[in-house]
Design a protein around this motif. Sequence first.
Motif, PDB file in Angstrom:
ATOM      1  N   GLU A  61       0.826  -1.211   0.000  1.00 52.31           N
ATOM      2  CA  GLU A  61       0.000   0.000   0.000  1.00 52.31           C
ATOM      3  C   GLU A  61       0.862   1.263   0.000  1.00 52.31           C
ATOM      4  N   ASP A  62       1.950   1.259   0.766  1.00 50.53           N
ATOM      5  CA  ASP A  62       2.813   2.431   0.839  1.00 50.53           C
ATOM      6  C   ASP A  62       3.634   2.607  -0.427  1.00 50.53           C
ATOM      7  N   ILE A  63       4.024   1.509  -1.053  1.00 46.90           N
ATOM      8  CA  ILE A  63       4.772   1.590  -2.310  1.00 46.90           C
ATOM      9  C   ILE A  63       3.956   2.304  -3.373  1.00 46.90           C
ATOM     10  N   SER A  64       2.650   2.057  -3.385  1.00 49.54           N
ATOM     11  CA  SER A  64       1.807   2.574  -4.460  1.00 49.54           C
ATOM     12  C   SER A  64       1.738   4.089  -4.480  1.00 49.54           C
ATOM     13  N   LYS A  65       1.849   4.732  -3.323  1.00 43.20           N
ATOM     14  CA  LYS A  65       1.601   6.172  -3.261  1.00 43.20           C
ATOM     15  C   LYS A  65       2.654   7.001  -3.993  1.00 43.20           C
ATOM     16  N   PRO A  66       3.953   6.795  -3.743  1.00 46.73           N
ATOM     17  CA  PRO A  66       4.924   7.597  -4.503  1.00 46.73           C
ATOM     18  C   PRO A  66       4.992   7.224  -5.979  1.00 46.73           C
ATOM     19  N   CYS A  67       4.382   6.076  -6.339  1.00 43.76           N
ATOM     20  CA  CYS A  67       4.417   5.641  -7.743  1.00 43.76           C
ATOM     21  C   CYS A  67       3.194   6.082  -8.528  1.00 43.76           C
ATOM     22  N   GLY A  68       2.285   6.801  -7.885  1.00 44.10           N
ATOM     23  CA  GLY A  68       1.171   7.389  -8.626  1.00 44.10           C
ATOM     24  C   GLY A  68      -0.114   6.608  -8.579  1.00 44.10           C
ATOM     25  N   TRP A  69      -0.173   5.482  -7.833  1.00 44.38           N
ATOM     26  CA  TRP A  69      -1.399   4.691  -7.755  1.00 44.38           C
ATOM     27  C   TRP A  69      -2.010   4.905  -6.384  1.00 44.38           C
ATOM     28  N   HIS A  82      -0.735  -1.064   5.249  1.00 37.47           N
ATOM     29  CA  HIS A  82       0.091  -0.382   6.247  1.00 37.47           C
ATOM     30  C   HIS A  82      -0.284  -0.870   7.646  1.00 37.47           C
ATOM     31  N   PRO A  83       0.659  -1.364   8.424  1.00 32.85           N
ATOM     32  CA  PRO A  83       0.338  -1.849   9.776  1.00 32.85           C
ATOM     33  C   PRO A  83      -0.314  -0.752  10.610  1.00 32.85           C
ATOM     34  N   PRO A  84      -1.429  -1.062  11.285  1.00 32.00           N
ATOM     35  CA  PRO A  84      -2.153  -0.023  12.028  1.00 32.00           C
ATOM     36  C   PRO A  84      -1.377   0.556  13.199  1.00 32.00           C
ATOM     37  N   HIS A  85      -0.421  -0.183  13.747  1.00 32.13           N
ATOM     38  CA  HIS A  85       0.339   0.319  14.885  1.00 32.13           C
ATOM     39  C   HIS A  85       1.532   1.170  14.463  1.00 32.13           C
ATOM     40  N   TRP A  86       1.774   1.293  13.144  1.00 31.68           N
ATOM     41  CA  TRP A  86       2.852   2.144  12.659  1.00 31.68           C
ATOM     42  C   TRP A  86       2.365   3.583  12.544  1.00 31.68           C
ATOM     43  N   PRO A 121       1.483   6.957  10.538  1.00 38.24           N
ATOM     44  CA  PRO A 121       0.950   7.078   9.170  1.00 38.24           C
ATOM     45  C   PRO A 121       2.075   7.254   8.156  1.00 38.24           C
ATOM     46  N   PHE A 122       1.890   6.639   6.987  1.00 38.27           N
ATOM     47  CA  PHE A 122       2.896   6.774   5.932  1.00 38.27           C
ATOM     48  C   PHE A 122       2.714   8.113   5.232  1.00 38.27           C
ATOM     49  N   VAL A 123       3.790   8.881   5.151  1.00 38.45           N
ATOM     50  CA  VAL A 123       3.766  10.184   4.487  1.00 38.45           C
ATOM     51  C   VAL A 123       4.681  10.114   3.269  1.00 38.45           C
ATOM     52  N   PRO A 124       4.142  10.200   2.051  1.00 42.78           N
ATOM     53  CA  PRO A 124       4.990  10.178   0.864  1.00 42.78           C
ATOM     54  C   PRO A 124       6.040  11.274   0.923  1.00 42.78           C
ATOM     55  N   PRO A 125       7.262  11.013   0.466  1.00 45.56           N
ATOM     56  CA  PRO A 125       8.328  12.018   0.548  1.00 45.56           C
ATOM     57  C   PRO A 125       8.035  13.230  -0.313  1.00 45.56           C
ATOM     58  N   THR A 126       8.453  14.387   0.178  1.00 48.57           N
ATOM     59  CA  THR A 126       8.339  15.632  -0.567  1.00 48.57           C
ATOM     60  C   THR A 126       9.714  16.280  -0.634  1.00 48.57           C
ATOM     61  N   LYS A 127       9.873  17.215  -1.541  1.00 48.32           N
ATOM     62  CA  LYS A 127      11.168  17.851  -1.715  1.00 48.32           C
ATOM     63  C   LYS A 127      11.599  18.553  -0.440  1.00 48.32           C
ATOM     64  N   PRO A 128      12.751  18.170   0.104  1.00 45.33           N
ATOM     65  CA  PRO A 128      13.225  18.834   1.315  1.00 45.33           C
ATOM     66  C   PRO A 128      13.987  20.102   0.975  1.00 45.33           C
TER      67      PRO A 128
END
Length: 375
Positions: free
Chosen positions: A180-188, A345-349, A351-358
Amino acid sequence: MEAVLAKYENQINVFSEFLEDLPDTDEPVWVLGECYNAKTEKTELLSDVHSRLWFTYRKKFSPIGGTGPSSDAGWGCMLRCGQMILAQALVCSQLGRAWRWRAEGGQPEEYHRILHCFLDRKDSCYSIHQMAQMGVGEGKSVGEWYGPNTVAQVLKKLALFDDWNSLAVYVSMDNTVVIEDISKPCGWQEPFTSRETPEQACSHTDGNRATTCPHSHSDWRPLLLVIPLRMGINRINPVYIQALKECFKMPQSCGVLGGKPNLAYYFIGFVGEELIYLDPHTTQSAGEAEAGSGVDDQSYHCLRSPRRMKITNLDPSVALTHVVVLFKEIQMKRNLRMFELVENHPPHWPPFVPPTKPEVQTTGAGMSLPTRQIQ
């Protein structure tokens, strides 16, 4: 300072364990998902190895940050291995795994664009300058030794500035790859399972298969998947050895980042109980990169026989890497016993935040001698 670094480099060349010539064996030789016979396919095998982009220590480049070091000899080997892994991912996504380099020239434009991304200039996207300064945000001073995970985090951030390649970098946590987390930075963005292609997932929300799905393969950004692992305490646990070999057999393999304590290597395959690797511990001049014309690309390919070392001598801290060009290639072997592949995404982790330009750090460019033994 250069004299001191040269002294340590000479010690590496004298005392490092490596095996130069390919063995005369009937055992298969695996290189990044390709299998060769060392007796009957030696030419093809060497052509494959020589085609990998080889990044080494360089000297006489413009000072990092304007006032920092002008050579990475003695501290940059892990950064150079990170460059080699990322370059392999770009080659696979832009040129394909079957592409081969030819010493006589005539390479496609994409090859030259990839190479220029790594030249030792401050304006090159993945240069030693950019990597070292981005590392400041990871708590590393310029000139300090990096580990595999830190390099992976640096590559993930730098990839956000590369508009041409549009490569996403995902670094797993806690030995777990989350689909699920892989999909977000890849556009899905829609819910799915790893057993579905984007087109199949679209069919669940719209029964009319003639409708154009907005999430086609063309919308899937190529992905470099990095999986930092600890495969033992002081040395590699034998239980992981066969699983490690299996990773090199996967067509999506971009190799393994690792080595020995304070010595980083780029592992690209294996034969028997020995790993095949490219060694960055050679110092070359960066003068031709600064000139801006006629880059000698032969210095970016290791034209000697690949080096080898016993798997049991590998430091247990490594990072596995895979390139995912199409969504369907996200399928991975689930019985490797090295990491876990989960759908959600494991519920106890957190939240996954897709990377943004630092914000790019431009300070801290002063030379900091490594706190570990210099490599």
